[in-house]
Design an enzyme around this catalytic site. Structure first.
Site, short mmCIF file in Angstrom:
data_model
loop_
_atom_site.label_atom_id
_atom_site.label_comp_id
_atom_site.label_asym_id
_atom_site.label_seq_id
_atom_site.Cartn_x
_atom_site.Cartn_y
_atom_site.Cartn_z
N LYS A 150 68.30 -7.61 42.74
CA LYS A 150 67.34 -7.70 41.64
C LYS A 150 67.27 -6.37 40.89
O LYS A 150 67.72 -5.34 41.41
CB LYS A 150 65.96 -8.08 42.19
CG LYS A 150 65.36 -7.06 43.15
CD LYS A 150 64.15 -7.62 43.88
CE LYS A 150 63.56 -6.58 44.81
NZ LYS A 150 62.51 -7.13 45.69
N TYR B 141 56.82 23.73 27.79
CA TYR B 141 55.54 23.25 27.28
C TYR B 141 54.38 23.80 28.09
O TYR B 141 54.46 23.95 29.31
CB TYR B 141 55.48 21.71 27.36
CG TYR B 141 56.26 21.02 26.26
CD1 TYR B 141 55.99 21.25 24.92
CD2 TYR B 141 57.27 20.12 26.59
CE1 TYR B 141 56.70 20.60 23.93
CE2 TYR B 141 57.99 19.46 25.61
CZ TYR B 141 57.69 19.71 24.27
OH TYR B 141 58.40 19.07 23.29
C1 PLP Z 1 62.83 -6.79 47.02
C2 PLP Z 1 62.80 -7.81 48.08
C3 PLP Z 1 63.68 -7.71 49.17
C4 PLP Z 1 64.50 -6.47 49.44
O1 PLP Z 1 63.62 -5.47 49.91
P1 PLP Z 1 64.11 -4.01 50.34
O2 PLP Z 1 62.88 -3.36 50.85
O3 PLP Z 1 64.63 -3.36 49.10
O4 PLP Z 1 65.16 -4.17 51.37
C5 PLP Z 1 63.74 -8.77 50.07
N1 PLP Z 1 62.92 -9.87 49.91
C6 PLP Z 1 62.04 -9.97 48.89
C7 PLP Z 1 61.19 -11.16 48.79
C8 PLP Z 1 61.95 -8.94 47.95
O5 PLP Z 1 61.06 -9.04 46.95
#
Ligand code: PLP
Length: 344
Positions: free
Chosen positions: A33, A242
């Site tokens: 994702k 800054y």
């Molecule tokens: C993002 C996510 C993962 C992966 O999680 P990590 O902590 O990055 O390994 C797995 N399952 C769900 C439902 C997620 O939202």
């Protein structure tokens, strides 16, 4: 070249994927994702698929459609957001597997796409996505008759191994799925490290693939080198940047480097951050600007062409620590302006 340069080691990602698979001894999916946490979902997923990965997870249908285009047919692409209104055509044509989160989504799915694969997410206490125990009890027989391909839940506190929430969620998940003949998945990276009770049939790591905590044994994946644009000598008492936020306490040499908060190097890093010239650590000084940062290089024997913020001396999580955030946020904010190359 004046843009900062990001190197992404795809072989380190596959090595991390294999290492997590070895720990769990069950099928290992890959969560890609948010464009594989900023590292390019198409490239990452193709490299993992070539090494045997067969299941990928994305957050939303749009990401799934783009990933299907990049990956071609074959691997399963599941969507955490489930089946939202208006998504049926995209789900069907990209052959995505929505993870159904509610009764509404279930009805929408079987009405629009009868017989199309889907998974189910159960809420075991995180109260973010998925069906709660009562909703699941009411829907369970109807849902099972439609033959879900996966039942999953997500842990809220898996980065804290001793947190009682972990076992509470595991017991709740076991309770809700006892005796069902459907593959089950509970764990992301953190849960995978909690031991075999948390592995079920499939693990779903994300951050661990990309070299982040809590997978302490991960190989580093990302290197960020930032070119020096200009250097200058300042006298004791002169200020830099800054708000005059830094004042020279001795005659100093200052390097101005080509990246800033518009590149995801969040301003809250401020004066705590460190960069490296080869093996030598040098401090960030003054404020992080939009496109620039300033570094005290007085102690370096010569002016470097670039300074490294992320790499073998300093992990993504260390950089996150300077800003009071987590590695996930640093990775997913990596800027569009960087020149990138993917090592294979
Ligand atoms: C993002 C996510 C993962 C992966 O999680 P990590 O902590 O990055 O390994 C797995 N399952 C769900 C439902 C997620 O939202």
């Amino acid at each position: 070249m004046s843009t900062a340069h990001l190197t992404i080691d795809l072989n380190a990602i596959t090595a991390n994927w294999r290492a997590l698979g070895k720990i769990s001894q069950v099928e290992t999916a890959a969560v890609v994702k948010a464009d594989a946490y900023g590292l390019d979902a198409g490239r990452v997923a193709n490299h993992l698929a070539a090494q045997g990965a067969r299941q990928f997870f994305v957050a939303v249908v749009e990401e799934g459609v783009a990933l299907r285009r990049a990956l071609g047919n074959g691997p399963v692409i599941s969507v955490f957001a489930g089946h939202m209104a208006g998504d049926a055509q995209a789900i069907a044509s990209a052959n995505l597997t929505p993870i159904i989160n509610s009764l509404d989504q279930m009805l929408r799915h079987v009405e629009a796409l009868p017989g199309h694969p889907f998974g189910i997410q159960l809420d075991t206490g995180m109260n973010r996505l998925g069906m709660e125990p009562a909703e699941w009890s009411a829907l369970r027989d109807i849902a099972l008759a439609q033959k879900p391909t996966l039942i999953m839940s997500h842990l809220a506190c898996s980065d804290e191994p001793d947190h009682p929430m972990n076992e509470a969620q595991r017991l709740s998940f076991e309770d809700m799925t006892e005796g069902l003949d459907v593959p089950r998945s509970l764990s992301a990276t953190g849960g995978t490290l909690l031991g075999p009770d948390y592995h079920f049939d499939l693990i779903r790591p994300g951050i661990g693939l990309y070299g982040g905590l809590p997978f302490t044994d991960a190989l580093p994946v990302v290197t960020l080198d930032i070119p020096v644009i200009q250097t200058r000598d300042v006298m004791t008492g002169e200020t830099v940047g800054y708000s005059n936020a830094w004042t020279a306490q001795r005659p100093s040499r200052v390097a101005t480097i080509s990246a800033g908060y518009a590149d995801g190097l969040i301003r809250a890093m401020g004066a705590k951050a460190i960069l490296h010239a080869g093996d030598i650590a040098v401090p960030l000084i003054g404020r992080v600007s939009m496109d620039l940062m300033t570094v005290d290089i007085t102690d370096l024997p010569e002016t470097p062409e670039s300074l490294q913020l992320i790499g073998k001396h300093q992990s993504v999580d260390a950089v996150a620590g300077f800003a009071g955030t987590i590695g996930y946020e640093i990775l997913t904010n990596l800027g569009a302006r960087y020149s990138r190359d993917w090592r294979t």
